[in-house]
Write a protein that holds these residues in place. Sequence first.
Motif, short mmCIF file in Angstrom:
data_model
loop_
_atom_site.label_atom_id
_atom_site.label_comp_id
_atom_site.label_asym_id
_atom_site.label_seq_id
_atom_site.Cartn_x
_atom_site.Cartn_y
_atom_site.Cartn_z
N MET A 95 4.12 3.62 -3.50
CA MET A 95 4.31 2.29 -4.07
C MET A 95 5.48 2.21 -5.04
O MET A 95 5.75 1.15 -5.62
CB MET A 95 3.02 1.81 -4.73
N THR A 154 7.32 -0.58 -3.95
CA THR A 154 6.77 -1.93 -4.17
C THR A 154 6.68 -2.28 -5.65
O THR A 154 7.00 -3.40 -6.05
CB THR A 154 5.36 -2.02 -3.54
N LEU A 182 7.14 5.48 3.18
CA LEU A 182 5.93 4.80 3.63
C LEU A 182 5.35 5.37 4.92
O LEU A 182 4.13 5.40 5.10
CB LEU A 182 6.21 3.30 3.80
N THR A 184 -0.89 -1.08 -0.19
CA THR A 184 0.21 -2.03 -0.39
C THR A 184 -0.35 -3.40 -0.78
O THR A 184 0.21 -4.08 -1.65
CB THR A 184 1.07 -2.14 0.88
N HIS A 198 1.84 -8.34 4.59
CA HIS A 198 1.17 -7.04 4.64
C HIS A 198 -0.32 -7.16 4.91
O HIS A 198 -0.93 -6.20 5.40
CB HIS A 198 1.48 -6.24 3.37
#
Length: 217
Positions: free
Chosen positions: A66, A69, A153, A168, A184
Amino acid sequence: MYNISQLNAAGAALGLPLRYVVAVTAMAAANAPELVTKLTCACEYLLSASEMVQFVELSRESLLKMVTTIGTPRIINSTAALMDAVPETIKERLPKTSLRCKDDYNYDAIRQRGLDMWKGVYSKQAEKLEGKIGGWYPDLLEVIQTDLYGRILSDCRILDAKSTELCTIGALFPSNVPAQLKSHVIGAGRLGASSDEIEAAKAIAKLVCIQATALRD
């Protein structure tokens, strides 16, 4: 002590320790490393030693993934909070060397692996999204597909693709990015997550947001 009953109720459709891994990821996104510490301490009493090792390994891997993200600073803070709360007896059972090494980085193989996951998540929308991002900035598309999806990922040696997408969701919900969250949520279904599992990941993230807000009030 962290009250884990609400979390267990929200994430009942996810097995153990995955529901706690999704929670750790959401806590990192919500910038609440204090909650990571509390949850980790609670897990010490709820999980067997083997389950605790798995929880830590999966949580570390989810947090690493992550970075793509949430961003590095929050990931560092939450990883520190996680590991500072892990008992030494569990730390002794964790790997001591990096899984990732220079031999892993064959550009063509990494890029193809990233494209495979990209297409798995976005399906018929993959080409359209590729055109949009590439039109904005070709280097951004290259980094997303090769470095983020390829190197990070899509590496499923610890955390599989379906679980990665559920984590996610946990990361995106507190980040307040509804378009990416929707993509997602759909992507998690394409990679094998059931509707109950997806709703559980969303419910966990929503609960974490409430808890994180309460910390600051």
